[in-house]
Design a protein around this motif. Structure first.
Motif, mmCIF file in Angstrom:
data_model
loop_
_atom_site.group_PDB
_atom_site.id
_atom_site.type_symbol
_atom_site.label_atom_id
_atom_site.label_comp_id
_atom_site.label_asym_id
_atom_site.label_seq_id
_atom_site.Cartn_x
_atom_site.Cartn_y
_atom_site.Cartn_z
ATOM 1 N N LYS A 76 33.793 45.644 44.921
ATOM 2 C CA LYS A 76 32.912 45.915 43.760
ATOM 3 C C LYS A 76 32.400 44.650 43.078
ATOM 4 C CE LYS A 76 34.770 50.502 42.721
ATOM 5 N NZ LYS A 76 35.934 50.611 43.581
ATOM 6 N N LYS A 77 32.514 43.495 43.729
ATOM 7 C CA LYS A 77 31.995 42.245 43.175
ATOM 8 C C LYS A 77 30.885 41.752 44.089
ATOM 9 C CE LYS A 77 34.364 41.647 39.518
ATOM 10 N NZ LYS A 77 35.796 41.371 39.417
ATOM 11 N N ASN A 108 22.363 39.207 48.519
ATOM 12 C CA ASN A 108 22.612 40.246 47.492
ATOM 13 C C ASN A 108 21.380 41.120 47.305
ATOM 14 O OD1 ASN A 108 25.391 40.045 46.581
ATOM 15 N ND2 ASN A 108 24.854 37.981 45.905
ATOM 16 N N SER A 166 29.469 36.082 47.146
ATOM 17 C CA SER A 166 29.013 34.742 46.764
ATOM 18 C C SER A 166 28.885 33.855 47.989
ATOM 19 C CB SER A 166 29.927 34.120 45.708
ATOM 20 O OG SER A 166 31.236 34.060 46.170
ATOM 21 N N VAL A 168 33.318 37.779 50.237
ATOM 22 C CA VAL A 168 33.621 38.818 49.242
ATOM 23 C C VAL A 168 35.065 38.582 48.812
ATOM 24 C CG1 VAL A 168 33.662 41.286 48.754
ATOM 25 C CG2 VAL A 168 32.142 40.414 50.513
ATOM 26 N N TRP A 169 35.255 38.342 47.521
ATOM 27 C CA TRP A 169 36.587 37.995 47.004
ATOM 28 C C TRP A 169 37.404 39.229 46.698
ATOM 29 C CZ3 TRP A 169 37.426 33.088 47.895
ATOM 30 C CH2 TRP A 169 36.309 32.249 47.999
ATOM 31 N N GLU A 170 36.720 40.272 46.226
ATOM 32 C CA GLU A 170 37.398 41.545 45.945
ATOM 33 C C GLU A 170 36.338 42.637 45.924
ATOM 34 O OE1 GLU A 170 38.860 41.879 41.816
ATOM 35 O OE2 GLU A 170 38.001 39.893 41.497
#
Ligand code: PAD
Ligand code: ZN
Ligand code: ZN
Length: 384
Positions: A19-20, A358, A23, A15-17
């Motif tokens: 609410k996204k 996801n 991946s 998770v990069w940030e």
């Protein structure tokens, strides 16, 4: 060819940030340092707490690899690890048990001082991470990070379990099951013949229902706004299920009406909302009632409530991991599961390949799953 001592490249969900979407990328996992073990994950459940990280309601350091409810196999061990060896079947522990700190030494304590909950650092004890993506560090989560084919755990944060235990089932003992079940039997100490109310009938709340039942409660009232959860709650021990949306009056008043004006003996908030935490408190007997907060509150939440609610004698407490000492409880619960003392199958509604992570989160958000379990490789062919 042995991978011990080498960097392993593998798939992980990053998770990069907030609410996204997550991946899936190839990361590098460094070998374990002293007192650490590298573990190949076989199966990992999606818990609402992971979703709290994705939504940003619980703080984390980004980028991060979430996941904390899993079963794996030890791939290699670092220097000084004596109680685990390659090939051991293990469950990661998001709540460590170091055995040395004041809390670990207190017979009633379970929140080991080495934990990385609260304000997480997202790194190993030495302040660094074993995960990198294209050479840049990626944080770990709750000392575990199980949404990856390989993870590195401090020896305080992992425990050996029965080699015959089915990975896609006993992973639930790493969080959801133990948290709810422990909240009833250990934290609240539910007594035979008592009345209980469980707010929130997800994987953790249903495990609390199971705990209340095994403790001999005579009445267990399940509360949820999603009525699709009721049939399973009843199958697992709820004697009645109600939705707050069906009543004009506050749900605590409804519960008083259902219990001859006395309130329940024990109530559990297993949602993570401040309004339902207060409603659960107000639902238990004004004097000897015990209300347990299990749902994880959003990091920024504050609440106001009438002090009269506790002045009359109610006990209001919370618990992490059901109040259980993780390293002591997990192997024992796995043995109890193998001895058929309780069942985990009803909690597992979906088994998905890791790549469909996801989709697994969507099922949880839409209220369509209890627990979706992600599996790697050959485990994909394992079905309930
Ligand atoms: P879940 O999302 O599967 O279940 C939550 C349930 O609550 C769902 O069935 C919802 O329909 C229901 N719900 C939502 N809002 C309301 C409402 N206003 N009134 C009544 N019902 C409602 O989550 P889960 O079972 O995986 O986890 C539940 C909570 O427990 C969540 O906050 C999670 O972060 C926390 C948790 N705490 C610990 C711990 O150690 N304390 C461990 C694991 C999970
Ligand atoms: Zn969890
Ligand atoms: Zn400790």
């Amino acid at each position: 060819m042995s991978t011990a001592g080498k960097v392993i490249k593998c798939k992980a969900a990053v998770v990069w940030e907030p609410k996204k979407p997550i991946s899936i990328v190839e990361i590098e996992v460094a070998p374990p340092k002293a007192h650490e073990v590298r573990v190949k994950i076989l199966a990992t459940g999606i818990c609402r707490t992971d979703d709290h990280i994705l939504s940003g309601s619980i703080k984390a350091n980004f980028p991060v690899i979430p996941g904390h409810e899993a079963t794996g196999i030890v791939e290699s061990v670092g220097e000084g690890v004596t109680n685990l060896k390659p090939g051991d079947k293990v469950i990661p522990l998001f709540l460590p048990q170091c055995g040395e700190c004041t809390v670990c030494k207190n017979p009633e304590g379970n929140l080991c001082e080495k934990n990385d909950l609260g304000v997480p650092r997202g790194v190993m004890y030495d302040g660094t991470s074993r995960f990198t993506y294209k050479g840049k560090p990626v944080h770990n989560f709750f000392s575990t990070s199980t949404f990856t084919e390989y993870t590195v755990l401090h020896e305080d944060c992992v425990v050996k379990v029965d080699a015959a235990a089915p990975p896609e089932k006993v992973c639930l003992i790493g969080c959801g099951f133990s948290t709810g079940y422990g909240a009833a039997i250990k934290s609240a100490k539910v007594q035979p013949g008592s009345t209980c109310a469980v707010f929130g009938l997800g994987g953790v709340g249903l495990s609390a229902v199971m705990g209340c039942k095994s403790a001999g409660a005579s009445e267990i009232i399940g509360i949820d706004i999603n009525k699709d959860k009721f049939p399973l709650a009843k199958q697992l021990g709820a004697t009645q299920c109600i939705s707050p949306l069906d009543f004009k009056k506050p749900i605590n008043e409804v519960l008083f009406d259902m219990t001859n004006g006395r309130g329940v003996d024990y109530s559990f908030e297993v949602i993570g909302r401040t309004d339902t935490m207060i409603a659960a408190l107000a639902s238990c007997n004004m004097n000897y009632g015990i209300s347990v907060v299990v749902g994880a509150p959003p990091s920024a939440a504050e609440m106001t409530f009438s002090p009269a609610l506790i002045f009359t004698g109610r006990t209001w407490k919370g618990c992490v991991f059901g109040g259980l000492k993780s390293k002591d409880a997990v192997p024992q619960l796995v043995s109890d599961f193998m001895a058929k003392k309780f069942c985990l199958d009803p909690l597992i509604t979906h088994i998905l390949p890791f790549d469909k992570i996801n989709e697994g989160f969507e099922l949880l958000r839409k209220g369509k799953s209890i627990r979706a379990i992600l599996v790697f490789g050959d485990e994909q062919h394992t079905r309930k």
